[in-house]
Structure formats: C-alpha cells, structure tokens
Design a protein around this motif. Sequence first.
Motif, mmCIF file in Angstrom:
data_model
loop_
_atom_site.group_PDB
_atom_site.id
_atom_site.type_symbol
_atom_site.label_atom_id
_atom_site.label_comp_id
_atom_site.label_asym_id
_atom_site.label_seq_id
_atom_site.Cartn_x
_atom_site.Cartn_y
_atom_site.Cartn_z
ATOM 1 N N ASP A 3 59.262 56.497 39.097
ATOM 2 C CA ASP A 3 59.334 56.646 37.649
ATOM 3 C C ASP A 3 60.710 57.027 37.113
ATOM 4 O O ASP A 3 60.880 58.003 36.393
ATOM 5 N N GLN A 4 61.684 56.251 37.469
ATOM 6 C CA GLN A 4 63.027 56.521 36.957
ATOM 7 C C GLN A 4 63.179 55.963 35.546
ATOM 8 O O GLN A 4 62.347 55.179 35.092
ATOM 9 N N SER A 5 64.291 56.341 34.920
ATOM 10 C CA SER A 5 64.593 55.743 33.619
ATOM 11 C C SER A 5 65.250 54.393 33.870
ATOM 12 O O SER A 5 65.737 54.115 34.979
ATOM 13 N N TRP A 6 65.321 53.584 32.816
ATOM 14 C CA TRP A 6 65.993 52.291 32.945
ATOM 15 C C TRP A 6 67.454 52.485 33.357
ATOM 16 O O TRP A 6 67.979 51.739 34.181
ATOM 17 N N ALA A 7 68.076 53.512 32.765
ATOM 18 C CA ALA A 7 69.493 53.748 33.083
ATOM 19 C C ALA A 7 69.658 53.999 34.576
ATOM 20 O O ALA A 7 70.577 53.459 35.212
ATOM 21 N N ALA A 8 68.732 54.791 35.147
ATOM 22 C CA ALA A 8 68.824 55.080 36.581
ATOM 23 C C ALA A 8 68.558 53.822 37.406
ATOM 24 O O ALA A 8 69.221 53.582 38.419
ATOM 25 N N VAL A 9 67.616 53.025 36.954
ATOM 26 C CA VAL A 9 67.301 51.790 37.682
ATOM 27 C C VAL A 9 68.509 50.857 37.676
ATOM 28 O O VAL A 9 68.879 50.281 38.701
ATOM 29 N N VAL A 10 69.156 50.759 36.517
ATOM 30 C CA VAL A 10 70.301 49.844 36.412
ATOM 31 C C VAL A 10 71.454 50.317 37.291
ATOM 32 O O VAL A 10 72.113 49.521 37.962
ATOM 33 N N SER A 11 71.673 51.638 37.312
ATOM 34 C CA SER A 11 72.820 52.070 38.116
ATOM 35 C C SER A 11 72.503 52.099 39.607
ATOM 36 O O SER A 11 73.412 52.124 40.434
ATOM 37 N N SER A 12 71.233 52.060 39.970
ATOM 38 C CA SER A 12 70.918 51.958 41.400
ATOM 39 C C SER A 12 71.056 50.494 41.813
ATOM 40 O O SER A 12 71.066 49.602 40.979
ATOM 41 N N SER A 13 71.152 50.285 43.115
ATOM 42 C CA SER A 13 71.344 48.901 43.567
ATOM 43 C C SER A 13 70.034 48.235 43.928
ATOM 44 O O SER A 13 69.999 47.045 44.205
ATOM 45 N N GLY A 14 68.965 49.013 43.981
ATOM 46 C CA GLY A 14 67.675 48.445 44.351
ATOM 47 C C GLY A 14 67.592 48.123 45.827
ATOM 48 O O GLY A 14 66.735 47.380 46.276
ATOM 49 N N GLN A 15 68.504 48.681 46.596
ATOM 50 C CA GLN A 15 68.564 48.315 48.018
ATOM 51 C C GLN A 15 68.052 49.434 48.914
ATOM 52 O O GLN A 15 68.148 49.331 50.134
ATOM 53 N N LEU A 16 67.571 50.515 48.309
ATOM 54 C CA LEU A 16 67.110 51.662 49.085
ATOM 55 C C LEU A 16 68.171 52.085 50.104
ATOM 56 O O LEU A 16 67.935 52.154 51.295
ATOM 57 N N GLY A 17 69.327 52.303 49.657
ATOM 58 C CA GLY A 17 70.398 52.737 50.558
ATOM 59 C C GLY A 17 71.725 52.206 50.079
ATOM 60 O O GLY A 17 71.847 51.739 48.961
ATOM 61 N N LYS A 18 72.695 52.294 50.966
ATOM 62 C CA LYS A 18 74.043 51.885 50.563
ATOM 63 C C LYS A 18 74.200 50.375 50.571
ATOM 64 O O LYS A 18 73.517 49.668 51.298
ATOM 65 N N THR A 19 75.124 49.893 49.788
ATOM 66 C CA THR A 19 75.431 48.478 49.837
ATOM 67 C C THR A 19 76.473 48.275 50.932
ATOM 68 O O THR A 19 77.152 49.215 51.333
ATOM 69 N N GLU A 20 76.607 47.065 51.370
ATOM 70 C CA GLU A 20 77.609 46.782 52.403
ATOM 71 C C GLU A 20 79.018 46.936 51.853
ATOM 72 O O GLU A 20 79.984 46.928 52.572
ATOM 73 N N HIS A 21 79.089 47.046 50.542
ATOM 74 C CA HIS A 21 80.389 47.186 49.895
ATOM 75 C C HIS A 21 80.921 48.604 49.964
ATOM 76 O O HIS A 21 82.101 48.833 49.825
ATOM 77 N N ASP A 22 79.977 49.576 50.107
ATOM 78 C CA ASP A 22 80.392 50.988 50.026
ATOM 79 C C ASP A 22 81.285 51.384 51.200
ATOM 80 O O ASP A 22 81.184 50.862 52.271
#
Lengths: 305, 532
Positions: free
Chosen positions: A286-305
């Motif tokens: 139940d996050q806010s839209w803002a939190a959803v947008v800033s997350s990557s949806g990948q449940l973890g780090k991106t390969e870019h990090d």
Amino acid sequence: MPPLTLALIAAISVFLLGNLCRVVKAMLMPVHLRWDLYPIPKGPRDRQRYGGSYFEETEWWTKPIDTGLGGEVAFMLKEVFLLRGVFENFRALWVWSLLLHWGLYVYMVSAATAVAVSALGAHLVFERTLLLNAAFAECVDACTLGGIGSLGLLATRIFNSRLKGFTTRATVFNLSLLAAIFGTGLIALFHPNRGMLIALAEIVAGRHATGAYSSATVCHFALVAFFLVYFPFTHMTHMYMKYFTWHGVRWDDLPARFDEGGRRAIAKNLARRVFWRAPHIHEAADQSWAAVVSSSGQLGKTEHD
Amino acid sequence: MIKIEDIARPADRLTEIVPERMVPLPPPYDGVDALPPRKRLTDRARANCDCSLDGFLAVGMTRPKTEEEEQQLIKRFIAGLDRLLSPDDNWAFLQQLTLSLDHCARCQTCVEACPIYTASGRNEVYRPTFRSELFRRIVNKYAKRGGKLLAKLKGEDIEVNATTILRLLESAYRCTLCRRCAQACPMGVDNALLTREIRKLFSMELSIAPKELHENGSVMQLRVGSSTGLKPRVVKDTIEFLDDEIREQTGLNIHTPWDKPGADVLLIHNAGEINAWPENPMAFAIILEAAGISWTMSSDLAGYDSVNYGLWYDDAQFARVAVRQVQAAKKLGVKKIVLGECGHAHKASMVTADRLLPKDLDIPRESSMTFLRDIVLSGRLKLDPARNAFPVTLHDPCNMVRMMGIVKPQRDILKAICPQFREMAPHGVENYCCGGGSGFAVMSAFNFEDWRFLVAGRTKLKQILEAFEDCPDPETKKYVCAPCSNCKGQFRDLFNYYGVWKKSGILYGGLVELIVNAMTDLQKPYIKWEFH
Ligand code: SF4
Ligand code: SF4
C-alpha cells in the motif's frame, strides 16, 4: 396545484438535479493525465486546417499557448447543429439523426415560447396570440421532424447491417419513447378543442382544470415528464457531456508549465495510495503513487546501481 | 454473425481470418497462394492457452487448470474492474474511462475508420465497438450497483468466466491504439482508451502482459537502462563503433559526446535504432555536428533509450520510465531533450508524462521533427535535393501526428530535399497506423506475427503501394520515410512477409537518412539501397 403541473415540476426538478449531479461528478473527477487527440481547434487557423499543434513551433515552451475557446465553440456548433461527425462518417444514419436532433431543439424552442405566453398578462391579447401561433408552428415542425427522425432512426438501427448487431433494448426503448412523444405531440397539437400549447401555457401558469384536456395532451405530457426523469440516467446526456469528452479530454492540451493548478492537483494525486495487486507495482504494501514511481518495481537494486 | 454474448460461450474458434474475405491488395500481392505459410501454434500453446478468439495468440495467458483457479481468476479480474473505477488507483485515466464507458450511443459511426476492422473484411471481433461494448457490459454488470439486475433487464448480460477473460485479454491486443476510431466518434468516446484500460487491468492487477512489453521491455529498461538489454558500457562502445563507421563511410571525424554537462541538447534515441538501424543515430550525429549543435547523449538509466512501453499497458511502468528519462537530463543540466525518431516516445514524454513531472523535472522536451526542420531550413547544412531524386512518401506515426499534432515540420523538410515527394491518402492526422502500433512491432510470440502482417499492416501496405502506383517497377527504387522506430520495425517485417523489396523495390527508412543523403559534404550517397 393541478396534478399535471405538479408532475411536470417534479420531472423538471429531477431532470435538472440529475443532470447537475452528472456534471458535478465529472467536474470532481481527479485531474487526469493528458490524452490529446488532433485536430484540436486551437492556434492559428492555417495550422488548425491540417491538425497541427504548438509542438510544431521551435522551442514551443517559449511561445504563448492559445487557450481561446473560439475555435472550440465553432467546432461544437457544427457538431451540435449539423452533426458533422456523423455526416462525415455515417451518412445513412446522419439524415435521421439530424431530423431527430432538430426535432428536439425546435421542440425546446416551442416549449420556451409557450412558457413565455404564460408569463404575459391576460390583457396582452395580441402578443399572446402571436406567441401562441409561433409556438404552434414551431411545435408542429418539431414533432414532424422529431417523429420522422426517431422512426427513421429506429428502422435504421433495426435493419442496417452496420448497426443491427449493436442495437440494444435500451436504444429501441429510447427511440420508441421519443417517437411516442413526438407522435402524441402532433395529435395533441391538432386537437379541435384546446391545443396542447395552450395547455402547456396553462399548466405552467398552474391554471388548468384536470380532465379538461384531450387524452393525447395528457399522454404527451406524461411521456415528456417520464423522459425528463429518465434522461439524466442515460447515455443521451452526451448532449452536454461532450463538453468533457472534447474540451476536457481530447482538446485539453494545456502544458503543465502553463498550468500550475493542474500540476498541484497531480502532485496531490501522487500522494494517493495504490491498491493494484500485481507484484511489480509494490515494493512495500500500500504505497503511495509517488513511492511506486520512484521505486523500480524490481524488488531490489537495478543492474545500474 | 458473432454476438457479444458469444464471448462467454465455449467454442473452438469464435472467428478466423480468411484471406479471401479480406480487403484485396493490388497486384502482384493479390494472390493468396503467394503468402508464406502460417505459423502453427505448438501443441503446448494449444493445450495451455486459449486461442479461441481468432486462432492467434499475442499474450498467451495460461488457462486456469482447476475450478478453484478459475474462481480465483474471476475474483481478481473483478477486483481489477473496481480498481479501474477507483480514484486512488486510476486517477490518471478515470475521467477518460468513465466518459467512454457511459456515453457511447452504439451508433457505429466510428467503425469504418478502423483499418483493422475494414482490412479484415469487417470481421465482427475486430470491430472497434465489439471489444468496448463487451468491456462496458462487464463493467456495468460486475462493478456497478444493481448491475446484475440491470444487465438482465437490458438484455446485456455477459457472464464472466475464464473463457471471457482470456478472450478479452487477447482481444485487447487486436487493436493498435491508433485512435482513428476515436477521431470519428461524435460523442468523443475513445475505444482505444478502453482497450488500454483493459490491458492495464491485466497488467496491474493480474500481472499479465506480453513478455516483449513487460519482462523484456519496461522491466528490462528499468533494470539495465534499455529495453534492448544494452547496458551503458555496451551502448557507448557500440556508438563509438558507429563513429568509426561514419569516418570510414564519409571521412567525417565525429566523436559522439557522452554525459557532457551543460550541453544544449540531450538527444535520446529509441535504443532499438542502435542495433537495428545504426544508420539513423549515425545520421543524427552527422547532422548535429555539421550544424554546430552543442549536444550529448546520456549513459544514465533510461537516459539513452527513449522507449516507454508502459504507455501501452501499465501506468506504473510508464511513470517510472518517464521520470527516469528526465532525471538523466536534469543530472546533466541540459537545456532541452530532443527525442529521436520514435513516435510513442514523443507522446509518452511530451504529452502523457507532462503533468506527471514535478516542476524541477520539467525539462523542455522537443520533437526531432521541429528541431531538424529548423536546422534544414536555416541553411546550416549544404543540401542538394537532386541527390534524393527518387520517389519518396511519408508515413505519419500515429503517436507523433494524430496524438501530438506534429504534422508539418517533417513535410517542410521533405519538400525541401525530396523533389519526388508524394503524400499517401489519407495522411497527416488522418493517417493509417502501420499496424505495429501499441507494441505490436516488437511482439512476435506464438503466431502473432501472422496476424500482424495479414490484418494489422494490410491497410498501410495497400496505401503505400497506391502512393507508388505510378512507378510499381522494382527497378525504380522508392523510399517510405518513417520517422519512428516502431513503425520501421513493422515495415521491415511487413515488407519481408510480402516480399515488397523484391516485388516493388520499396525501401523504408528514417528522415535523417534522407537529410544526410542530400548533404553535399558527403562524397558518396548515404542511403544504401539494401533491404534490412
Ligand atoms: S464509440 Fe462513438 S461512434 Fe462508436 S458507437 Fe460509440 S458513440 Fe458511436
Ligand atoms: S484504435 Fe485504431 S485499431 Fe483500435 S479499434 Fe480504434 S481504429 Fe481500430
């Protein structure tokens, strides 16, 4: 108060309230993302002709944006009075639809004229007669146009191969209702005793005696009353909801940088909580839209990090 | 005739594509026998998925195996309907959705505008209003108060079962979201919007979306930086290689600038170009350098790939990518972003994301069409139109043209540099989609490609052939200018399928290639008349 007057007042109240509710509901919808569709009747005329937008300008954000309504109004007038869209895309339907729409418009004018009669003092005999005659002529035209239009539409809806598979019970009912209104209207208008329009003027003034009117007149007003109550709950409200579908959505091309209010409203929307349940939406519940947008949806780090 | 309620009824096949019934193509494309054999679905796909809509599969969702699984699916689907109507979950499109659900007059004025419906020989299942009306009836029955009773009274009762759900999903991927039908609707109803909302429900609630758009698309982009899978180091190496290629081909010494702070322009390509049509980013580099533009590319996450597949199926994925692209620009402090030749990327970033971005991220975003028009018409490049002395026509990408009103700049360029430019009919905001819209150009699972070529691309192919009907001979080389990466992908595959290069000598390509081809600084023609 005579029952017909009461019935009409009640029906008109429901009509007004129902339509108002629909408009208010649409106005209270959250500010949405843009969904432009061209041509949009704004900007220089030569650009409008081919459907161009301000995005064609060099560094468009440095140029003034046309927020004028002139082009929109001109377009809408063509849509409302000439049914431009249907004319261009479905000619077989257009003829009947145009007749029906003009029947309704002229009917409204004739009703307004008859109502105006009721507002005139009894001593203004000449003016009253003149207006009543005008209202009579208008109403005959309206019922003829509307009657032919609704019957023609009904037949087209039932027999035209492009339409028949999508003709619903509600459509048949609506068109039959309109045909009945126009039909009873015509009969009532030519009743030898007291014409329907005199009746309307009297009803509005609250001065008639029950039972004094022809059954066609009573039937006509009962149908009109029903139609008024029924109308706000049907898709026929498209008559005015077009304001939202056209002006509010497809023509709503105002960039956020020129619309601080809109931007603020969207910022508020981003604080709303998201309940969609697909796993890629949430990293935490139940996050806010803002939190959803800033997350990557990948449940973890991106390969870019 | 197929009725809407048939959707819930079990049948091996609701409809099928019969080439003889479809809109005929001009010779030599009129023979049905000359078509490549259709792909057969594997036994596994047949066993696990529901291909009963039309015999094709785009998404290929697995059928529930038990009664319990089916009930679970129905429950979650109905929960998704509720979320679509919720201001919290769907504030972004709730207004558009409810207007389109509530105000359709079922007048069918829109249907003849649909290139898919008409090309198919007016197959009911592809009628723009078929899907919309089905969805509308489902919403009315299952997500509105008193819906079940009203559905019965109105004779609009649709049963939601696994078959209905699976067919609805597949049907949402039989529309390219081109919005031609919306343009024709006198009520302002938008069948494409409804299609997108259906796709969204499946993705955001049930986690079902075409693999090419989700896992290999937006998820990949958010993970590695690009939906192509190209990581920053690889993309930089590839571009460096292309710089060498430019040197070899033209003698021009170009070093594509990367991550240059304070540059005037951040150029973002659809990264697919870099792999599939490298001549396009190369041409951009040549033009920008020759025009003396201060520019850069970004190696940040999503900063070197303008695609945003979420635009077609998922709001969360859409917003995530849109924000990251401008964050890359913000980090570099560029004055503006210029979007390369990619239609949906234009719309995603310049229109749909517009109100989503907070003020500090609202970096001006400009179309390469206007940007290039200004360069070409400014006289900064030495151009000789005689170098483009071959027939050229222009394809209007729906997202850039019908949905953004960018119509004239690309025409101004073509009129200046292509003496044999001719329009298709219709064109501009009334154009026909290439048939690869809404993600189709990158979707090729199961047997979907056959549908894409047989049905979705048919109208466009016919239109292109008609534009060149005065010179059908394959020896006369002709060029379809398609300033959009996805459209080019569709043209490549469509032309291959019908053998267009061989039979008609028609090549497709971008706009910048034509500009560079006209540059007098180059010794040799830039366009190589090779089909790829
Ligand atoms: S979408 Fe528009 S044009 Fe099509 S049937 Fe509905 S109201 Fe008529
Ligand atoms: S959006 Fe385009 S493809 Fe989809 S139904 Fe409308 S006209 Fe057909």
